[in-house]
Motif scaffolding. Sequence first.
Motif, PDB file in Angstrom:
ATOM      1  N   SER A 114       0.859  -1.181   0.000  1.00  0.00           N
ATOM      2  CA  SER A 114       0.000   0.000   0.000  1.00  0.00           C
ATOM      3  C   SER A 114       0.897   1.234   0.000  1.00  0.00           C
ATOM      4  N   VAL A 115       0.297   2.386  -0.277  1.00  0.00           N
ATOM      5  CA  VAL A 115       1.057   3.643  -0.245  1.00  0.00           C
ATOM      6  C   VAL A 115       1.627   3.854   1.156  1.00  0.00           C
ATOM      7  N   GLU A 116       0.844   3.516   2.175  1.00  0.00           N
ATOM      8  CA  GLU A 116       1.302   3.676   3.562  1.00  0.00           C
ATOM      9  C   GLU A 116       2.502   2.777   3.858  1.00  0.00           C
ATOM     10  N   GLU A 117       2.466   1.546   3.328  1.00  0.00           N
ATOM     11  CA  GLU A 117       3.579   0.614   3.560  1.00  0.00           C
ATOM     12  C   GLU A 117       4.845   1.080   2.843  1.00  0.00           C
ATOM     13  N   ILE A 118       4.687   1.634   1.651  1.00  0.00           N
ATOM     14  CA  ILE A 118       5.855   2.166   0.930  1.00  0.00           C
ATOM     15  C   ILE A 118       6.434   3.355   1.698  1.00  0.00           C
ATOM     16  N   ASP A 119       5.563   4.232   2.192  1.00  0.00           N
ATOM     17  CA  ASP A 119       6.030   5.380   2.983  1.00  0.00           C
ATOM     18  C   ASP A 119       6.767   4.907   4.238  1.00  0.00           C
ATOM     19  N   ILE A 241       8.852  -9.151  -0.104  1.00  0.00           N
ATOM     20  CA  ILE A 241       9.183  -7.881  -0.740  1.00  0.00           C
ATOM     21  C   ILE A 241      10.516  -7.989  -1.477  1.00  0.00           C
ATOM     22  N   SER A 242      10.514  -7.503  -2.720  1.00  0.00           N
ATOM     23  CA  SER A 242      11.704  -7.475  -3.564  1.00  0.00           C
ATOM     24  C   SER A 242      11.663  -6.180  -4.374  1.00  0.00           C
ATOM     25  N   PRO A 243      12.689  -5.870  -5.156  1.00  0.00           N
ATOM     26  CA  PRO A 243      12.612  -4.678  -6.014  1.00  0.00           C
ATOM     27  C   PRO A 243      11.393  -4.698  -6.933  1.00  0.00           C
ATOM     28  N   HIS A 244      10.993  -5.900  -7.385  1.00  0.00           N
ATOM     29  CA  HIS A 244       9.859  -6.000  -8.297  1.00  0.00           C
ATOM     30  C   HIS A 244       8.545  -5.629  -7.600  1.00  0.00           C
ATOM     31  N   THR A 245       8.515  -5.745  -6.261  1.00  0.00           N
ATOM     32  CA  THR A 245       7.325  -5.363  -5.509  1.00  0.00           C
ATOM     33  C   THR A 245       7.014  -3.877  -5.730  1.00  0.00           C
ATOM     34  N   PHE A 246       8.066  -3.067  -5.826  1.00  0.00           N
ATOM     35  CA  PHE A 246       7.869  -1.635  -6.069  1.00  0.00           C
ATOM     36  C   PHE A 246       7.259  -1.416  -7.454  1.00  0.00           C
ATOM     37  N   ARG A 247       7.697  -2.200  -8.427  1.00  0.00           N
ATOM     38  CA  ARG A 247       7.151  -2.089  -9.795  1.00  0.00           C
ATOM     39  C   ARG A 247       5.672  -2.502  -9.814  1.00  0.00           C
ATOM     40  N   HIS A 248       5.359  -3.610  -9.137  1.00  0.00           N
ATOM     41  CA  HIS A 248       3.966  -4.049  -9.047  1.00  0.00           C
ATOM     42  C   HIS A 248       3.107  -2.995  -8.341  1.00  0.00           C
ATOM     43  N   SER A 249       3.656  -2.422  -7.280  1.00  0.00           N
ATOM     44  CA  SER A 249       2.902  -1.425  -6.511  1.00  0.00           C
ATOM     45  C   SER A 249       2.670  -0.171  -7.347  1.00  0.00           C
ATOM     46  N   PHE A 250       3.683   0.260  -8.056  1.00  0.00           N
ATOM     47  CA  PHE A 250       3.583   1.419  -8.960  1.00  0.00           C
ATOM     48  C   PHE A 250       2.427   1.231  -9.938  1.00  0.00           C
ATOM     49  N   ALA A 251       2.390   0.062 -10.607  1.00  0.00           N
ATOM     50  CA  ALA A 251       1.359  -0.203 -11.609  1.00  0.00           C
ATOM     51  C   ALA A 251      -0.024  -0.318 -10.978  1.00  0.00           C
ATOM     52  N   THR A 252      -0.096  -1.017  -9.842  1.00  0.00           N
ATOM     53  CA  THR A 252      -1.380  -1.206  -9.170  1.00  0.00           C
ATOM     54  C   THR A 252      -1.967   0.118  -8.712  1.00  0.00           C
ATOM     55  N   HIS A 253      -1.135   0.973  -8.131  1.00  0.00           N
ATOM     56  CA  HIS A 253      -1.623   2.260  -7.637  1.00  0.00           C
ATOM     57  C   HIS A 253      -2.101   3.149  -8.788  1.00  0.00           C
ATOM     58  N   LEU A 254      -1.433   3.055  -9.942  1.00  0.00           N
ATOM     59  CA  LEU A 254      -1.869   3.825 -11.108  1.00  0.00           C
ATOM     60  C   LEU A 254      -3.235   3.346 -11.601  1.00  0.00           C
ATOM     61  N   GLU A 256      -5.505   1.567  -9.974  1.00  0.00           N
ATOM     62  CA  GLU A 256      -6.533   1.842  -8.965  1.00  0.00           C
ATOM     63  C   GLU A 256      -6.937   3.313  -8.975  1.00  0.00           C
ATOM     64  N   GLY A 257      -5.991   4.172  -9.349  1.00  0.00           N
ATOM     65  CA  GLY A 257      -6.276   5.606  -9.398  1.00  0.00           C
ATOM     66  C   GLY A 257      -6.988   6.032 -10.671  1.00  0.00           C
ATOM     67  N   GLY A 258      -7.211   5.063 -11.583  1.00  0.00           N
ATOM     68  CA  GLY A 258      -7.956   5.370 -12.807  1.00  0.00           C
ATOM     69  C   GLY A 258      -7.099   5.597 -14.034  1.00  0.00           C
ATOM     70  N   ALA A 259      -5.793   5.280 -13.961  1.00  0.00           N
ATOM     71  CA  ALA A 259      -4.916   5.491 -15.115  1.00  0.00           C
ATOM     72  C   ALA A 259      -5.310   4.575 -16.268  1.00  0.00           C
ATOM     73  N   ASP A 260      -5.144   5.081 -17.488  1.00  0.00           N
ATOM     74  CA  ASP A 260      -5.424   4.291 -18.684  1.00  0.00           C
ATOM     75  C   ASP A 260      -4.441   3.126 -18.777  1.00  0.00           C
ATOM     76  N   LEU A 261      -4.958   1.926 -19.059  1.00  0.00           N
ATOM     77  CA  LEU A 261      -4.127   0.725 -19.070  1.00  0.00           C
ATOM     78  C   LEU A 261      -3.028   0.802 -20.132  1.00  0.00           C
ATOM     79  N   ASP A 283      -6.795  -5.891  -6.745  1.00  0.00           N
ATOM     80  CA  ASP A 283      -7.453  -5.297  -5.585  1.00  0.00           C
ATOM     81  C   ASP A 283      -8.962  -5.512  -5.643  1.00  0.00           C
ATOM     82  N   ARG A 284      -9.504  -6.191  -4.656  1.00  0.00           N
ATOM     83  CA  ARG A 284     -10.938  -6.489  -4.647  1.00  0.00           C
ATOM     84  C   ARG A 284     -11.763  -5.207  -4.528  1.00  0.00           C
ATOM     85  N   ASN A 285     -11.246  -4.232  -3.810  1.00  0.00           N
ATOM     86  CA  ASN A 285     -11.965  -2.965  -3.687  1.00  0.00           C
ATOM     87  C   ASN A 285     -12.087  -2.280  -5.043  1.00  0.00           C
ATOM     88  N   TYR A 286     -11.014  -2.407  -5.846  1.00  0.00           N
ATOM     89  CA  TYR A 286     -11.040  -1.827  -7.201  1.00  0.00           C
ATOM     90  C   TYR A 286     -12.121  -2.500  -8.037  1.00  0.00           C
TER      91      TYR A 286
END
Length: 298
Positions: A114-119, A241-254, A256-261, A283-286
């Motif tokens: 989550s954004v909070e976990e990355i912070d 958690i690995s470096p790729h986790t940051f890449r997955h999180s980046f894409a997921t957050h985009l 979830e925020g409504g970014a064009d695929l 994300d089930r909420n998404y």
Amino acid sequence: MSWESTIKGFKAYLRLERSASPNTLEAYLRDVEKLRQYAETIGSKKPTELLKSDLKNFLIWINELGVLPSSQARIISGIKSFFKFMMLEEMITIDPASLIETPKLSKKLPDVLSVEEIDKLIGGIDLSSPEGMRNKALLEVLYSCGLRVSELVNLKMSNLFLDVEFIKIIGKGNKERLVPIGGEAIRYLMIYKEEIRKSVEVSKGAEDFLFLNRRGSPLSRVMIFIIIKDLAAKAGLKKTISPHTFRHSFATHLVEGGADLRAVQDMLGHESITTTEIYTHLDRNYLKQVITQYHPRS
């Protein structure tokens, strides 16, 4: 032809005609080496003598060795390229690998922070040391741009266009792409460049590499893994958690925020939109939000 001469030709074909990256080149040659090992167990057959039945038995052989389906799929890809090369060079007239099927793979959903976990993870960095400031900058870039770990360690000073908030990335297959970079990442990148990196005695050949270790050499992939694992432990995060986790999180957050695929696909450097679509299932909420918004009986 012998295995040695055929593999030598295949290596040249991958490097010159396919412009394969060093990682792809190494993987394909390793796959062919496995096939050669198997050929020695069935009468030392030359590569041009192998039949479709031999390749099927080869797959049974690697399966019995405990090779995972995902690795089997990659091996088959390498073997198919090997026989395609022999067809192009007219060493064989029939491609025995053409009808070999790749094992069906289930898509494993990656762990996402989550954004909070990355912070929390990035916030645990000790900024009082030069290495801490460097780590802050590299993790901000990793998350801000959704890079692969190989792209991060190979990031060059000459590929930073911070005045227009873009960086140029050399991705898989030496394909170039421009990726936007956020203000927070730019801020810590500038601090690292101006205050930390300038004081490092750069080793020969590493002058253009952005992220360096204390000896002035480019950081290794393993070092990035260690940095992230240590920070995750310090933050008390129990996820894998690995470096790729940051890449997955980046894409997921985009997403979830409504970014064009398609935009996310371009930023990640995915060749196929199918690869990017996995982030719509994370994300089930998404999913619930999409159903609530668009289903006529919601």
